[in-house]
Structures are given as C-alpha cells and as structure tokens.
Design a protein around this motif. Structure first.
Motif, PDB file in Angstrom:
ATOM      1  N   ALA A  50       7.524  19.652 -19.815  1.00 47.72           N
ATOM      2  CA  ALA A  50       6.432  20.488 -19.298  1.00 47.72           C
ATOM      3  C   ALA A  50       5.318  20.387 -20.329  1.00 47.72           C
ATOM      4  CB  ALA A  50       6.889  21.928 -19.133  1.00 47.72           C
ATOM      5  N   SER A  51       4.310  19.558 -20.062  1.00 51.10           N
ATOM      6  CA  SER A  51       3.311  19.253 -21.086  1.00 51.10           C
ATOM      7  C   SER A  51       1.896  19.364 -20.552  1.00 51.10           C
ATOM      8  CB  SER A  51       3.526  17.839 -21.631  1.00 51.10           C
ATOM      9  OG  SER A  51       4.772  17.757 -22.278  1.00 51.10           O
ATOM     10  N   LEU A  52       1.009  19.802 -21.448  1.00 58.41           N
ATOM     11  CA  LEU A  52      -0.417  19.862 -21.164  1.00 58.41           C
ATOM     12  C   LEU A  52      -1.111  18.805 -22.015  1.00 58.41           C
ATOM     13  CD1 LEU A  52      -3.003  21.120 -19.983  1.00 58.41           C
ATOM     14  CD2 LEU A  52      -2.921  22.795 -21.848  1.00 58.41           C
ATOM     15  N   TYR A  53      -1.875  17.938 -21.342  1.00 60.70           N
ATOM     16  CA  TYR A  53      -2.687  16.904 -21.990  1.00 60.70           C
ATOM     17  C   TYR A  53      -4.136  17.338 -21.784  1.00 60.70           C
ATOM     18  CZ  TYR A  53       1.561  14.090 -21.790  1.00 60.70           C
ATOM     19  OH  TYR A  53       2.832  13.621 -21.942  1.00 60.70           O
ATOM     20  N   GLU A  54      -4.821  17.682 -22.871  1.00 61.26           N
ATOM     21  CA  GLU A  54      -6.189  18.202 -22.756  1.00 61.26           C
ATOM     22  C   GLU A  54      -7.160  17.317 -23.529  1.00 61.26           C
ATOM     23  OE1 GLU A  54      -8.280  22.529 -22.598  1.00 61.26           O
ATOM     24  OE2 GLU A  54      -6.627  22.285 -24.007  1.00 61.26           O
ATOM     25  N   GLY A  55      -8.202  16.851 -22.820  1.00 63.86           N
ATOM     26  CA  GLY A  55      -9.205  16.007 -23.451  1.00 63.86           C
ATOM     27  C   GLY A  55      -8.663  14.669 -23.903  1.00 63.86           C
ATOM     28  N   CYS A  56      -7.652  14.164 -23.209  1.00 67.13           N
ATOM     29  CA  CYS A  56      -6.996  12.909 -23.594  1.00 67.13           C
ATOM     30  C   CYS A  56      -7.549  11.732 -22.797  1.00 67.13           C
ATOM     31  CB  CYS A  56      -5.491  13.012 -23.361  1.00 67.13           C
ATOM     32  SG  CYS A  56      -4.685  14.274 -24.375  1.00 67.13           S
ATOM     33  N   THR A  57      -7.425  10.546 -23.363  1.00 69.08           N
ATOM     34  CA  THR A  57      -7.789   9.308 -22.677  1.00 69.08           C
ATOM     35  C   THR A  57      -6.533   8.509 -22.414  1.00 69.08           C
ATOM     36  OG1 THR A  57      -9.959   9.228 -23.720  1.00 69.08           O
ATOM     37  CG2 THR A  57      -9.109   7.164 -22.827  1.00 69.08           C
ATOM     38  N   LEU A  58      -6.322   8.137 -21.153  1.00 73.25           N
ATOM     39  CA  LEU A  58      -5.228   7.259 -20.760  1.00 73.25           C
ATOM     40  C   LEU A  58      -5.861   5.917 -20.464  1.00 73.25           C
ATOM     41  CD1 LEU A  58      -4.208  10.184 -20.254  1.00 73.25           C
ATOM     42  CD2 LEU A  58      -2.849   9.257 -18.410  1.00 73.25           C
ATOM     43  N   ASN A  59      -5.548   4.929 -21.273  1.00 71.59           N
ATOM     44  CA  ASN A  59      -6.184   3.621 -21.187  1.00 71.59           C
ATOM     45  C   ASN A  59      -5.185   2.563 -20.734  1.00 71.59           C
ATOM     46  OD1 ASN A  59      -8.506   1.851 -21.687  1.00 71.59           O
ATOM     47  ND2 ASN A  59      -7.166   0.967 -23.232  1.00 71.59           N
ATOM     48  N   SER A  60      -5.452   1.977 -19.573  1.00 73.53           N
ATOM     49  CA  SER A  60      -4.602   0.912 -19.044  1.00 73.53           C
ATOM     50  C   SER A  60      -4.997  -0.417 -19.677  1.00 73.53           C
ATOM     51  CB  SER A  60      -4.765   0.816 -17.529  1.00 73.53           C
ATOM     52  OG  SER A  60      -4.174  -0.378 -17.054  1.00 73.53           O
ATOM     53  N   PRO A  81      12.187  23.606 -15.014  1.00 72.38           N
ATOM     54  CA  PRO A  81      10.826  23.619 -15.570  1.00 72.38           C
ATOM     55  C   PRO A  81      10.370  22.180 -15.783  1.00 72.38           C
ATOM     56  CG  PRO A  81      12.420  24.071 -17.287  1.00 72.38           C
ATOM     57  CD  PRO A  81      13.191  23.985 -15.984  1.00 72.38           C
ATOM     58  N   GLY A  82       9.107  21.983 -15.784  1.00 76.26           N
ATOM     59  CA  GLY A  82       8.620  20.644 -16.087  1.00 76.26           C
ATOM     60  C   GLY A  82       7.441  20.255 -15.229  1.00 76.26           C
ATOM     61  N   GLY A  83       6.657  19.378 -15.790  1.00 76.02           N
ATOM     62  CA  GLY A  83       5.487  18.845 -15.117  1.00 76.02           C
ATOM     63  C   GLY A  83       4.469  18.413 -16.155  1.00 76.02           C
ATOM     64  N   PHE A  84       3.656  17.456 -15.794  1.00 78.64           N
ATOM     65  CA  PHE A  84       2.568  17.007 -16.659  1.00 78.64           C
ATOM     66  C   PHE A  84       1.259  17.528 -16.074  1.00 78.64           C
ATOM     67  CE2 PHE A  84       5.122  12.837 -17.358  1.00 78.64           C
ATOM     68  CZ  PHE A  84       5.940  13.458 -18.289  1.00 78.64           C
ATOM     69  N   VAL A  85       0.440  18.160 -16.909  1.00 79.02           N
ATOM     70  CA  VAL A  85      -0.887  18.612 -16.504  1.00 79.02           C
ATOM     71  C   VAL A  85      -1.899  17.885 -17.380  1.00 79.02           C
ATOM     72  CG1 VAL A  85      -2.480  20.562 -16.337  1.00 79.02           C
ATOM     73  CG2 VAL A  85      -0.052  20.874 -15.770  1.00 79.02           C
ATOM     74  N   PHE A  86      -2.846  17.200 -16.740  1.00 83.64           N
ATOM     75  CA  PHE A  86      -3.920  16.491 -17.424  1.00 83.64           C
ATOM     76  C   PHE A  86      -5.218  17.238 -17.131  1.00 83.64           C
ATOM     77  CE2 PHE A  86      -0.544  13.514 -16.710  1.00 83.64           C
ATOM     78  CZ  PHE A  86      -0.460  12.836 -17.918  1.00 83.64           C
ATOM     79  N   LYS A  87      -5.799  17.844 -18.163  1.00 83.33           N
ATOM     80  CA  LYS A  87      -7.005  18.655 -18.006  1.00 83.33           C
ATOM     81  C   LYS A  87      -8.140  18.043 -18.827  1.00 83.33           C
ATOM     82  CE  LYS A  87      -8.823  23.274 -18.768  1.00 83.33           C
ATOM     83  NZ  LYS A  87      -8.567  24.572 -19.395  1.00 83.33           N
ATOM     84  N   ASN A  88      -9.284  17.831 -18.174  1.00 88.07           N
ATOM     85  CA  ASN A  88     -10.462  17.260 -18.842  1.00 88.07           C
ATOM     86  C   ASN A  88     -10.135  15.931 -19.522  1.00 88.07           C
ATOM     87  OD1 ASN A  88     -12.094  19.473 -18.096  1.00 88.07           O
ATOM     88  ND2 ASN A  88     -11.329  20.623 -19.836  1.00 88.07           N
ATOM     89  N   CYS A  89      -9.409  15.087 -18.820  1.00 91.79           N
ATOM     90  CA  CYS A  89      -9.000  13.795 -19.371  1.00 91.79           C
ATOM     91  C   CYS A  89      -9.822  12.662 -18.757  1.00 91.79           C
ATOM     92  CB  CYS A  89      -7.511  13.563 -19.102  1.00 91.79           C
ATOM     93  SG  CYS A  89      -6.431  14.691 -20.019  1.00 91.79           S
ATOM     94  N   LEU A 110      -0.208  16.960 -12.354  1.00 94.10           N
ATOM     95  CA  LEU A 110      -1.477  17.512 -11.896  1.00 94.10           C
ATOM     96  C   LEU A 110      -2.613  16.963 -12.750  1.00 94.10           C
ATOM     97  CD1 LEU A 110      -3.155  19.688 -10.283  1.00 94.10           C
ATOM     98  CD2 LEU A 110      -2.677  21.203 -12.199  1.00 94.10           C
ATOM     99  N   PHE A 111      -3.647  16.445 -12.109  1.00 95.91           N
ATOM    100  CA  PHE A 111      -4.870  16.021 -12.787  1.00 95.91           C
ATOM    101  C   PHE A 111      -5.951  17.021 -12.419  1.00 95.91           C
ATOM    102  CE2 PHE A 111      -2.410  12.140 -12.610  1.00 95.91           C
ATOM    103  CZ  PHE A 111      -2.648  11.576 -13.851  1.00 95.91           C
TER     104      PHE A 111
END
Length: 137
Positions: A50-60, A81-89, A110-111
């Motif tokens: 269950a993680s929050l990724y905030e202001g991150c860049t995912l680069n392919s 419990p669990g899930g990935f949340v990408f906020k302002n990425c 969730l994006f």
C-alpha cells in the motif's frame, strides 16, 4: 531488479531506481515515495504493498518491444490492504506503455493529477494472462 521493499512505513525521498524489468518490487507494507525517478521497461513497479508515490517520474526505456506495463499490482483479495497511488506524477519515456496490468483479481492502482505522455496505450489497462499448456487463464 533494483530494490525490494518489505518493511512497513518506509519512506524514500529524492532517489533513483534504474533497471529494465521489475525495477521496484514494492512487495509489502505501507510506503511513501517522494520526488522519485523510477526507470524500467516491463512491470517496473510491482508487488502488493500500500504505497503513495508523490511527485515521482516513471520513465519507460522500452525501445522496440511492447506494449509493456508501468505497474503490476498483486492484491490477493478484496479485504487485503494494498494499492499503489500515484499523485502529481509524470509518466514519460519511450515505447508504448499500459498504465498497468492486474497481477491478481483485486489489484488496485490509482493515478491522480498525473501527467501522462502520448506513450500511454489508449486502452490504459491490460489484464494479466498466463499461458498454461497453450491456454490463457
């Protein structure tokens, strides 16, 4: 694989994880990633945390293969419990990418307020299909 995170309440700030396949195994627990650069080509963020990724860049860094997937979440049941949340990425890079594919039936990603470049496959999501004895399951 660049990293496996199994602890609880881990936080990461201004870091880079670079690999090609399975870059970050966000395996279990609750985690926070801020201003992070995560680079890969296939399922490069995966696990059941269950993680929050905030202001991150995912680069392919996908070149000619594909399409591929940014995420593969593995939530095992509805009450887990669990899930990935990408906020302002930012989702950027090369190739054609799905936002993710469900590793298990209850996968949750969730994006939110995320900028996505044109490399995103219009369908957005892909199902995880295993081939066993020539049959898709």
């Amino acid at each position: 694989m660049a990293a496996v995170i199994q602890g609880d309440k881990c936080s990461f700030y201004d870091c880079n994880f670079l690999s090609y396949q399975d870059t970050l195994c966000d395996f279990q627990g609750r985690h926070y990633f801020s201003q992070f650069w995560i680079e890969g080509g296939v399922d490069f963020i995966f696990g059941q945390a269950a993680s929050l990724y905030e202001g991150c860049t995912l680069n392919s860094i996908l070149i000619d293969e594909g399409p591929s997937w940014f995420t593969a979440h593995a939530k095992v049941n509805l009450s887990a419990p669990g899930g990935f949340v990408f906020k302002n990425c930012y989702l950027t890079g090369s190739g054609n990418m799905y936002l993710g594919r469900a590793w298990n039936q209850y996968s949750t990603v969730l994006f939110y307020q995320t900028i996505m470049s044109s490399l995103i496959v219009p369908l957005g999501w892909d199902s995880w299909q295993q081939v066993i004895n020539g049959f898709h399951t």
